[in-house]
Design a protein around this motif. Sequence first.
Motif, short mmCIF file in Angstrom:
data_model
loop_
_atom_site.label_atom_id
_atom_site.label_comp_id
_atom_site.label_asym_id
_atom_site.label_seq_id
_atom_site.Cartn_x
_atom_site.Cartn_y
_atom_site.Cartn_z
N GLY A 1 0.66 -1.23 -0.13
CA GLY A 1 -0.09 -0.10 0.14
C GLY A 1 0.78 1.23 0.03
N ALA A 2 2.20 1.16 0.36
CA ALA A 2 2.80 2.40 0.62
C ALA A 2 3.48 2.79 -1.04
CB ALA A 2 4.18 2.19 1.34
N TRP A 3 3.45 1.84 -1.95
CA TRP A 3 3.95 2.01 -3.25
C TRP A 3 3.29 3.26 -3.86
CZ3 TRP A 3 5.08 -2.51 -6.95
CH2 TRP A 3 6.12 -3.44 -6.21
N SER A 4 3.86 4.06 -4.64
CA SER A 4 3.07 5.02 -5.65
C SER A 4 2.24 4.51 -6.71
CB SER A 4 4.19 6.11 -6.10
OG SER A 4 5.04 5.35 -7.09
N VAL A 5 1.34 5.43 -7.17
CA VAL A 5 0.45 4.80 -8.12
C VAL A 5 1.36 4.54 -9.34
CG1 VAL A 5 -1.28 5.51 -9.82
CG2 VAL A 5 -1.48 6.20 -7.48
#
Length: 319
Positions: free
Chosen positions: A258-262
Motif C-alpha cells: 500500500g505504500a507504493w506510489s501509483v
Amino acid sequence: MTTRASSSRSSLERFAWLSIAAALATIALKTGAWWVTDSVGLLADAAESIVNLVAAVAALVALRVAARSADDNHHFGHSKAEYFSAAIEGGMIFVAASFIIWQSIGRLLDPQPVEQAGVGLAISVVASVINGAVAWVLLRAGRRHRSITLRADGQHLLTDVWTSVGVVVGVLLVVITGIDRLDPVVALLVGANIIWTGWKLVSESGRGLMDEALDRETNARIADALSRHRTDEVDIHGLRTRGAGHLSFAEMHVLVPGAWSVRRAHDIVEEIERALEDEFDDLTVTTHIEPREDPRAYDDFGDYEVPIQTLPHDPEEPA
C-alpha cells in the motif's frame, strides 16, 4: 488494459468462398447421383449439401462482421458474430435431418429398387473427395486462426464425407443383398448422425455466447505466465477468462504494498500486460491494483477464479 490486434481477419473470407464453391459443386454432383439411382440415401446426402451451402454463406457473413473493429456501439468488437453462423448451421442441420428421416420412413413403408448404382456411387465418391479436401483446408485454417466459424464448417463437411461413405455402403448392400429396405435404413442412420452434428454445433455456439471460460490448457498457461511476475512484494489473484470468437479476455487483481506510489504500481501492471500480450495472440488483459495489507483484497471471487500458486503471506498480512 491492453489489446493485441488480430491479424487481418478479413482474409479469412476466402475460405468461406472456397466452402461455397465446394457446396455448389457437390449439390450438383449428388443431385445427379440421386437422379440416376432414385436412392433415398443419396437424396439425403444431396439435402445435406444444401445445408452446407447455407452454412457456408452464413460463415461468410459471420466472418465479415467479426472482422470489424470495435466501434461506439460495440466496445469489445464483433468477434461473437462467429457464434451465430454456428447456431444457424446447427438449425439448418436439424431441418435437413427432419427431411431425411421423413423421406426414409416413406421409403421403408414403400421400398423402391436402386437403379444404376455404379454411376450414382461414382458421382457420390467424387463429391466426397471434394468435401474431404475442403474440410481439411477449413479445419487447418480454423485452428491456425482460432476461428470457430471455419472449424464448424470444416467439421460439418468432414461429417458429410462420412455420411456419404455410409450412403455408399447402404447402396452397395442393396445391390449385393437385393434388400431394398437397407437403403432407407442407412438414410435414417445418416439423419441421426446429422442431428448429432447439429446439436454439437448449437451447443458450442451457446457456450461461446454465454462467455465460457477459456480451456484448461490455456488457463494454465496464463496462470504460469503470471506466476513468473510474482515476488515477495507483488502477488496476483482473481484470474478470470472468457473467449469471444477468436478473441480472448483475461482479468486479474495485482496486489502491491500500500505504500507504493501509483506510478510504481502502474509500471508493474504494464509489464505484466505487455508480457501476456507478447505470449498470447488476440488477448485483452484487464488488471486491477489492490493493496496487499487490505483484507478486502482477498475476498473477491470465491472458488471460480483460475488458481495461481500463492506465495506465503507475511504473518502480519491477511491470509
